[in-house]
Design a protein around this motif. Structure first.
Motif, PDB file in Angstrom:
ATOM      1  N   ALA A 116       0.861  -1.185   0.000  1.00  0.00           N
ATOM      2  CA  ALA A 116       0.000   0.000   0.000  1.00  0.00           C
ATOM      3  C   ALA A 116       0.898   1.235   0.000  1.00  0.00           C
ATOM      4  CB  ALA A 116      -0.889  -0.012   1.240  1.00  0.00           C
ATOM      5  N   PRO A 117       0.356   2.382  -0.369  1.00  0.00           N
ATOM      6  CA  PRO A 117       1.167   3.606  -0.353  1.00  0.00           C
ATOM      7  C   PRO A 117       1.820   3.819   1.015  1.00  0.00           C
ATOM      8  CG  PRO A 117      -0.969   4.017  -1.378  1.00  0.00           C
ATOM      9  CD  PRO A 117      -1.017   2.634  -0.800  1.00  0.00           C
ATOM     10  N   GLY A 118       3.103   4.116   0.988  1.00  0.00           N
ATOM     11  CA  GLY A 118       3.844   4.364   2.215  1.00  0.00           C
ATOM     12  C   GLY A 118       4.378   3.118   2.900  1.00  0.00           C
ATOM     13  N   GLN A 119       4.010   1.950   2.417  1.00  0.00           N
ATOM     14  CA  GLN A 119       4.477   0.691   2.994  1.00  0.00           C
ATOM     15  C   GLN A 119       5.546   0.079   2.089  1.00  0.00           C
ATOM     16  OE1 GLN A 119       3.430  -0.991   5.817  1.00  0.00           O
ATOM     17  NE2 GLN A 119       2.152   0.752   6.377  1.00  0.00           N
TER      18      GLN A 119
END
Length: 86
Positions: A44-47
């Motif tokens: 996911a975004p940021g992961q």
């Protein structure tokens, strides 16, 4: 205990919740050990993606496991997706 089991034990001992490790197996060869890791999907975004998480787990285990540190070279950084040949 055999080398494959010790390697898997080292991975589990150094796994963190953020790694998402669900299953690990190892198959030793004459000059390497092949690992199969199953990780929870967290792309996911940021992961960090699964490849990055697996690489960090293997590096962390290599640094702190006497067996891995003594028997194997440190893992190389993963290839960027732009350079993967498929």
């Amino acid at each position: 205990m055999n080398e494959a089991a010790e390697t898997v034990d080292a991975l589990w001992a150094h796994a963190e919740p953020g790694d998402g490790l669900q299953h690990a197996s190892a198959l030793p060869a004459s000059d390497r050990i092949d690992l199969l890791l199953y990780l929870l999907t967290r792309d996911a975004p940021g992961q960090p993606d699964a490849v990055s998480r697996a690489h960090h787990l293997i590096c962390r285990s290599h640094r702190t496991s006497p067996l891995l540190h003594r028997c194997y070279l440190p893992p190389e950084p993963p290839e960027s997706p732009d350079h993967v040949v498929g």
